[in-house]
Design a protein around this motif. Structure first.
Motif, PDB file in Angstrom:
ATOM      1  N   ASP A 102     -72.775   8.875  85.427  1.00 57.20           N
ATOM      2  CA  ASP A 102     -71.781   8.997  86.504  1.00 57.20           C
ATOM      3  C   ASP A 102     -72.203  10.115  87.458  1.00 57.20           C
ATOM      4  N   ARG A 105     -69.531  11.241  90.635  1.00 56.58           N
ATOM      5  CA  ARG A 105     -68.199  11.817  90.513  1.00 56.58           C
ATOM      6  C   ARG A 105     -68.073  12.812  89.369  1.00 56.58           C
ATOM      7  N   ARG A 163     -61.245  11.230  84.176  1.00 48.87           N
ATOM      8  CA  ARG A 163     -62.222  10.333  84.784  1.00 48.87           C
ATOM      9  C   ARG A 163     -62.513   9.133  83.887  1.00 48.87           C
ATOM     10  N   ASP A 236     -67.369   3.423  92.208  1.00 51.94           N
ATOM     11  CA  ASP A 236     -68.430   4.286  91.728  1.00 51.94           C
ATOM     12  C   ASP A 236     -69.610   4.304  92.693  1.00 51.94           C
TER      13      ASP A 236
END
Length: 304
Positions: A102, A105, A163, A236
């Motif tokens: 990821d 973020r 998240r 994303d």
């Protein structure tokens, strides 16, 4: 020839191919995983080493002393330092894993995990002061580094819990913050320490705080092996796959009616036959016209 349905079908077929490609790309992107066992092992070994330090120390009271005091004893110093380093390695691995699964973020959480790892290494390199009233540069570095660790790891865990939608990670992070607030209030020297009889149990609260922070690293490392696609297109940083829209006879969209990508894919062979038939039909219509003389045709339709 009515080219609207054929062209509309070809457009839907092309869009279906784009949708299928977009979905496949999203699955490949969200399916990126890294090994999670190094981070989990780092946290687990840190807890094992800390427990061994407690056993090896023997006469140290866990209720009224801090874990840092084990570094001042020959029997438990090595175990405590090794456990601290292992937890730092686990934190670094979690930051690395987040950069893989990821990257868009998780920047803030990665910074916090790296800060926690640096703080852990500094606490291992600089021991606490031996006497309660003694103030040294090494002791100050140790205390402020520990403050960074106890602050950074719960915050990072809370971010990852929100998240990745991990209730366990969120709960443990909140417990870590509660233990930290209790430890600061019960620590000798605080304004309310004597009111709540903090010196009688603040050592136990610190051990619970360390346990919760190690659990945060363990759960964060465990989450690296899971796929986190976000559930929405483009969330994303990936492209949003728009739905197909069925065309009417005039060539415009028919409101909310949409064509299924799978249905459009299945219709591709039939669309190809329809295009070939349409081409042959057009040729058949034009062939007789070329044999008719110009006076028999309206203006503009005769042969040159």
């Amino acid at each position: 020839m009515n080219e609207g349905p054929v062209i509309g079908g070809l457009t839907a077929g092309g869009a279906a191919a784009g949708s299928v490609a977009g979905i496949a790309g999203r699955s490949a992107a969200s399916g990126r995983t890294v090994w999670r066992w190094p981070g989990m092992a780092g946290a687990a070994l840190a807890l094992i080493a800390t427990v061994y330090a407690h056993v090896a120390a023997g006469h140290v009271d866990p209720m009224t002393t801090l874990i840092s005091d084990y570094a001042l004893l020959d029997t438990s110093a090595l175990a405590l330092v090794c456990g601290t380093i292992m937890l730092a390695i686990g934190s670094v691995w979690v930051a690395y894993g987040l950069a893989q699964v990821d990257p868009a973020r998780s920047a803030a959480a990665r910074v916090l995990f790296i800060a926690g790892a640096v703080g852990l290494l500094l606490t291992a390199a600089f021991t606490t002061d031996a006497a309660p009233g003694t103030m040294s540069a090494g002791g100050e570095i140790h205390r402020w580094s520990a403050a960074v660790v106890f602050t950074a790891l719960p915050c990072a865990g809370w971010m990852l819990g929100k998240r990745f939608r991990s209730p366990a990670l969120s709960v443990v992070s909140v417990l870590s913050v509660v233990f930290l607030a209790t430890f600061l209030a019960a620590h000798p020297g605080s304004l309310v320490s004597d009111l709540i009889h903090g010196p009688e149990y603040y050592g136990l609260v610190q051990r619970l705080l360390v346990l919760s922070d190690a659990t945060v690293v363990f759960l964060a490392a465990m989450s690296l092996g899971e796929s986190h696609g976000g559930g929405k297109g483009g969330e994303d940083g990936e492209g949003i796959v728009l739905p197909l829209r069925r065309r009417t006879g005039t060539g415009g969209p028919s409101g909310e009616a949409g064509a299924s990508p799978l249905l459009s894919t299945a219709m591709r062979p039939a669309l190809g036959i329809a295009v070939q038939s349409a081409s042959r039909g057009a040729a058949a219509v034009q062939s007789p016209a070329s044999n008719v003389t110009s006076p028999c045709l309206p203006m503009g339709l005769g042969s040159a």
